[in-house]
Design a protein around this motif. Structure first.
Motif, short mmCIF file in Angstrom:
data_model
loop_
_atom_site.label_atom_id
_atom_site.label_comp_id
_atom_site.label_asym_id
_atom_site.label_seq_id
_atom_site.Cartn_x
_atom_site.Cartn_y
_atom_site.Cartn_z
N GLU B 229 0.82 -1.21 0.00
CA GLU B 229 0.00 0.00 0.00
C GLU B 229 0.86 1.26 0.00
OE1 GLU B 229 -3.86 1.51 2.62
OE2 GLU B 229 -2.25 0.35 3.55
N ASN B 230 1.99 1.20 0.68
CA ASN B 230 2.84 2.38 0.80
C ASN B 230 3.75 2.60 -0.41
OD1 ASN B 230 4.79 0.43 1.09
ND2 ASN B 230 5.26 0.87 3.23
N GLY B 231 3.63 1.74 -1.43
CA GLY B 231 4.40 1.92 -2.65
C GLY B 231 5.82 1.38 -2.58
N TRP B 232 6.20 0.82 -1.45
CA TRP B 232 7.57 0.32 -1.29
C TRP B 232 7.71 -1.08 -1.85
CZ3 TRP B 232 12.32 1.80 -0.49
CH2 TRP B 232 13.28 0.88 -0.04
N LYS B 233 8.77 -1.30 -2.62
CA LYS B 233 9.07 -2.64 -3.12
C LYS B 233 10.17 -3.24 -2.25
CE LYS B 233 7.88 -1.97 -7.98
NZ LYS B 233 7.47 -0.55 -7.79
N PRO B 234 9.88 -4.32 -1.53
CA PRO B 234 10.90 -4.94 -0.67
C PRO B 234 12.15 -5.31 -1.46
CG PRO B 234 8.74 -5.86 -0.23
CD PRO B 234 8.59 -5.00 -1.44
N GLN B 235 13.30 -5.10 -0.86
CA GLN B 235 14.57 -5.35 -1.52
C GLN B 235 15.33 -6.51 -0.86
OE1 GLN B 235 15.66 -3.23 -4.19
NE2 GLN B 235 13.53 -2.55 -4.04
#
Lengths: 329, 329
Positions: B229-235
């Motif tokens: 939802e927050n737009g973050w793509k896990p790395q």
């Protein structure tokens, strides 16, 4: 008041006479959160309790796709044909899933649903696993009072639901698949320790070999765990629920488990420990219900949540305010 | 009464001046379950709250053996050297384990423990994860009030503790190993969804290759999840905590996360949601404490538990009796 007593009495009499429709109504009563209905439900449970406990409670878990419905249809059907009275319950707060797995796929569960010795109840709806667990535990009592001696309690294995089912069953069966990269991987920590048996389903045709390899792998893995307090060594079996193969062996295994732990006292000990656990769970649920169902709290809580959103208060302040209000109500 | 107020005031002043020994005493106060101490603790928290919240809270999880202590020592040391004020807390109800992982192995944590910019606090003791969680959340407030701007909250990843840590942090870091058959398998469902970054530790020497393969595997796996939802793509990153390699990259990643979610409003939104969750948790814990700490219940409960053991009562009856008593107290 007179009428109420009469109705619970009537329901009770029908239930202990094995009336399945009355049992359904009884479970619906137990699942009702309305305080008035909860009073009746408590009365019904108290009456039914002396008739309960004469059963074996079997927990069945496995990821979606492992063939739980087919297994329960085959296993439950086998037992019902043998003259066992089989009740199937589901524990899951995500009721859509387990409704699907128990009743949605009519074609697979048709035989068991219509068997005179079987009773199938889909998952209770509930907003917390605790709530669902309480309802399931109470449903077990009603089923047993209605004469059901073999309870199959299903969970789809999401979140904590296995632990919950484990806490209300005598025997815990983990259903697995082989040949789908599904051997040891993907098993949540703790599930292996809980299992009294691992049954590898769909062990037929080209799956037979991989299933046998998986069996060896699981046996090796189970050896790594210390022996259970009750002296039982978890077993690994193969079956094909679809072709009704290996079903009898599962029942023989459970029977030998039952004999062993009844002899060494752990069957009874385990139920006592579970009862103590249920006592605490029942209390905790009731404390929360009393609080959150209170009309004043129902009005105040959303306002405090809004205030938190607006950074006008902190969780600690808001909790202190609500708890203080509640104390003085 | 006079003296009590003075003491909390004094403690508060020392804490906001960054006095680590006062901070320790403050946390000890917060961890004390005694009702009198809890009053003082509430007072201290209220005073400290306006000074809190100016921090990044980083959750760190991973199975035992993954090198959490070494990682925290390296990562915390790097940040402390950079001038960050680093506080390390642990969340775990099984306090022996996390005490071991944080303070037991002195040789590994020695540098960080003695760093002027670091504060390390072992896991609070507690009989429930809920209790431990409340104490940790309140300890976070005190650490922040004392000027610590980078919080590392560790969990050993047993049972529900990751969910708990996830519910109190801004960024959730999953520490993994490669080359030990530890790639995707053995990851509990739900952990991958929670992770903002997966850091593969011990990626050195002969482990380098397997670590790189694991990185590809994790990246593929992470692609399967819907965008957050927050737009973050896990790395996925590699590091060798022992050789202090890849540590800076972890911090750069967290910094870019912080920038992104502060810009799009999700940093604040997430903290608000967490605060609402904390409100409910705080209430539930308090309701239970009030009940179980009540002198009459303390006397009656063990008797009811004994009666359950002797099959003289049922969990439902016993719960009803205790709840009725409590209602009328």
């Amino acid at each position: 008041f007179r009428k109420k007593e009469l109705k619970v009495d009537e329901l009770y009499n029908q239930i202990i006479n094995g009336d399945k429709s009355a049992l359904s109504r009884g479970i619906t009563l137990v699942e009702n959160n309305n305080p008035k209905q909860q009073e009746k439900s408590a009365e019904l449970l108290e009456k039914c309790l002396p008739h309960a406990n004469r059963s074996i409670r079997i927990g069945i878990t496995g990821v979606p796709g492992v063939g739980k419905s087919t297994f329960i249809e085959a296993f439950g059907g086998y037992l019902a044909d043998k003259g066992k009275k089989v009740a199937v319950l589901a524990v899951d707060p995500t009721s859509t899933v387990s409704r699907g797995s128990i009743l949605g796929d009519k074609t697979r569960m048709e035989t068991l649903v219509n068997h005179k010795n079987a009773f199938i109840r889909p998952s209770p709806s509930g907003d917390s696993l605790g709530g669902v667990a309480r309802k399931t535990r109470e449903s077990i009592i009603l089923c047993e009072a209605a004469g059901f001696d073999t309870l199959l309690i299903e969970t789809v294995g999401v979140g904590q639901s296995e632990t919950t089912v484990h806490s209300m069953t005598d025997f815990f069966l983990l259903l697995k698949l082989a040949g789908a990269g599904d051997e040891l991987q993907g098993i949540k920590r703790g599930i292996m320790e809980m299992a009294d048996a691992i049954v590898i389903n769909k062990a037929d045709a080209e799956n037979k070999r991989p299933a046998e390899r998986a069996r060896s792998e699981f046996r090796r893995a189970l050896h790594l765990y210390p022996e259970k307090e009750n002296g039982w060594k978890p077993q690994v079996l193969l079956c094909s629920a679809l072709h009704r193969e290996g079903i009898e062996e599962v029942w023989e295994l459970i029977s030998s488990f039952e004999e062993k732990v009844k002899k060494n006292g752990f069957f009874e000990h385990n139920r006592q420990e579970q009862n103590k656990f249920w006592l605490l769970q029942t209390i905790n649920e009731a404390l929360k219900n009393r609080f959150y169902q209170h009309p004043e709290i129902k009005e105040l809580l959303p306002k405090q949540l809004k205030a938190i959103e607006r950074n006008e208060t902190t969780p600690f302040e808001a909790a202190a305010l609500l708890l203080e209000k509640y104390r003085n109500l």
